[in-house]
Design an enzyme around this catalytic site. Structure first.
Site, PDB file in Angstrom:
ATOM      1  CB  CYS A  24       8.843 -11.546 -26.472  1.00  0.00           C
ATOM      2  SG  CYS A  24       8.423 -10.850 -25.021  1.00  0.00           S
TER       3      CYS A  24
ATOM      4  CD  GLU B  79       2.972  -3.127 -21.874  1.00  0.00           C
ATOM      5  OE1 GLU B  79       2.409  -2.800 -20.948  1.00  0.00           O
ATOM      6  OE2 GLU B  79       2.946  -2.572 -23.018  1.00  0.00           O
TER       7      GLU B  79
ATOM      8  CE  LYS C  21       3.462  -9.388 -26.611  1.00  0.00           C
ATOM      9  NZ  LYS C  21       3.874  -8.974 -25.250  1.00  0.00           N
TER      10      LYS C  21
END
Ligand code: UDX
Ligand code: ADP
Length: 468
Positions: A281, A170, A225
């Protein structure tokens, strides 16, 4: 195996799972989407009639929930049943950094991912596509595959099970999650089973241009990612490091960022200097990248990325020193207004928020903090500060949460703007300054104030990266 997806289960109703599944449900009315979570309070909040009580604040999310919830979007704690019904399962659970043991502070704790994989192995029926949605270390898909295969091969399993594992990271940024999901820059799908990739791509193609759907192998997808987040964080450390140089040399970081970013090769985004990056993150993913590089003996590479984290910590320490210096070297018993506690605007998320470290340090220096944030609730602020402060600071009345900005700023010695909420950009600092104890200081770490437009030119305002 050709797969027509009619029923999706998402394990984890968090900041990623909730919005992502909402957007899928909204764009795919023929698919039933079940979001499951082990936390009953969280599920109850997702099911709350009053949209204001959803567990996360995200612009645009409420409208989608109103439209889809109860039709093809469901939130529940019934994990087993929803797994058994699903053609495709997203794993979207916690992936925090390990706090103890080997790799503490760097490696990702895969406990929740492993647990989810075991539950899937136990309850899934027939052929099921399992999709990694959470950000994971490279090669995690291999571990998930092994768990699925080993557990489903156990004795006593009466029906045939088969799994295909895909990586579909995502890229949403909180505060912009719905926009990022509705109009993504790209959708990335990694895997080795063409049919499963096609099935997942088929879901996204309902609203995303197929040219934006990139497919690759599992390891490239997992790594992309981590690397994307590392590159983004690196830009912030780059601009923050230069903000210090601007302050000393009399240059202005905002103007520098415009000039530098005008070069198409560099680009104008993600060049806002501030109190350092926060969020769930960046720190976690870079730490994990460092751990992986060390594991493979790439020490120079890990040192390079470590510097990105070091500059981020340094920027926050630097801010504390500036505040202290401007307030005559002591903030003991001084009232300081903290405007903004979330890690960025338009979210109630406080994970790794710069505000936590900065408030901790100010409290340790003896300041009395009056904290205002439009969306973060008071319990969360108390929880975050108690978690980082030593017990001896808990008992004293050293911080309080305010319902109104004026409550925080009236008679304050300083105001520190830590989040770029829109309502802070509209504040009348001429009026607020009059109500502060003089000589007062405003530390605008996010450059929300347009100094040129202020009527009173004598207000003491410090902004990140603005040299005089
Ligand atoms: C990030 C990535 O952007 C997203 O693609 C990934 O899926 C998850 O991690 P998020 O953490 O939600 O998203 O927010 P982001 O907008 O990236 O901001 C992260 C931090 O960097 C915030 O604290 C923000 O204030 C800070 N930041 C961002 C800056 O200080 N300056 C900038 O120019 C941009
Ligand atoms: P993210 O930002 O990645 O979405 P969050 O912490 O917001 O992370 O959400 C992760 C969610 O996953 C939490 O609500 C947590 O309760 C849930 N969760 C963790 N493990 C499991 C599990 N085994 N089964 C179901 N839900 C889980």
């Amino acid at each position: 195996m050709n797969q027509d997806i009619k029923n999706i289960c998402c394990i984890g109703a968090g900041y990623v799972g909730g919005p992502t599944m909402s957007v899928i449900a909204s764009n795919c009315p023929n698919i039933q989407v079940n979001v499951v979570d082990i936390n009953p309070e969280r599920v109850a909040a997702w099911n709350d009639r009053d949209i204001a009580n959803l567990p996360i604040y995200e612009p645009g999310l409420g409208q989608i929930i109103k439209k889809c919830r109860g039709y093809n979007l469901h939130f529940s704690t019934n994990i087993e049943e929803n797994i058994s019904k699903a053609d495709l399962i997203f794993i979207s659970v916690n992936t925090p950094t390990k706090t103890s043991g080997i790799g503490a502070g760097q490696a990702i704790d895969l406990k929740w991912v492993e647990e989810s994989s075991r539950t899937i192995a136990k309850y899934a029926k027939g052929f099921t596509i399992v999709v990694e949605k959470s950000t994971l270390p490279v090669k995690t898909a291999q571990k998930i595959k092994e768990i699925l295969q080993a557990t489903s091969a156990n004795k006593g399993v009466s029906f045939e099970k088969k799994f295909s594992v895909l990586s579909n990271p995502e890229f949403l940024a909180e505060g912009n999650a719905i926009k990022n999901l509705e109009e993504p820059d790209r959708i990335l799908i990694g895997g080795d089973d063409e049919e499963s990739i096609k099935a997942l791509a088929g879901i996204y193609s309902k609203w995303v241009d197929v040219k934006k759907i990139l497919t690759t192998d599992l390891w490239s997808s997992e790594l992309s990612k981590l690397i994307a987040n590392a590159f983004l964080a690196q830009r912030i450390s780059s601009i923050n490091s230069m903000s210090a140089l601007c302050e000393i040399t009399g240059a202005h970081i905002k103007d520098v960022a415009v000039a530098v970013g005008a070069d198409k090769r560099i680009g104008k985004y993600f060049l806002n200097a501030g109190p350092g990056f926060g969020g769930s993150c960046f720190k976690k993913d870079i730490s994990n990248l460092i751990y992986i590089c060390n594991h493979y003996g790439l020490y120079e590479v890990s040192e390079y990325w470590q510097k990105v984290l070091d500059i981020n910590n340094w920027q926050q320490r630097r801010l504390i020193e500036i505040i202290l210096k401007k307030l005559f070297g002591t903030i003991s018993e001084k009232k300081i207004a903290i405007l903004g506690f979330s890690f960025k605007a338009d979210t109630n998320d406080t994970r790794e928020s710069p505000a936590i470290f900065i408030c901790k340090k100010l409290i340790e220096e003896g300041a009395n903090l009056y904290i205002y944030d439009p969306k973060v609730n008071n319990n969360q602020i108390d929880y975050d500060l108690k978690r980082v402060l030593e017990k001896s600071f808990h008992e004293k009345d050293l911080w309080q949460c305010c319902e109104l900005i004026e409550e925080a700023t009236n008679n304050a010695d300083a105001a520190v703007i830590l989040t770029e909420w829109d309502e802070f950009k509209k504040l009348n600092w001429n009026d607020i300054n009059k109500m502060m104890r003089q000589p007062a200081w405003i530390f605008d770490t996010r450059s929300t104030i347009e100094i040129k437009k202020l009527a009173n030119k004598n207000i003491n305002i410090w902004q990140t990266g603005f040299g005089n």
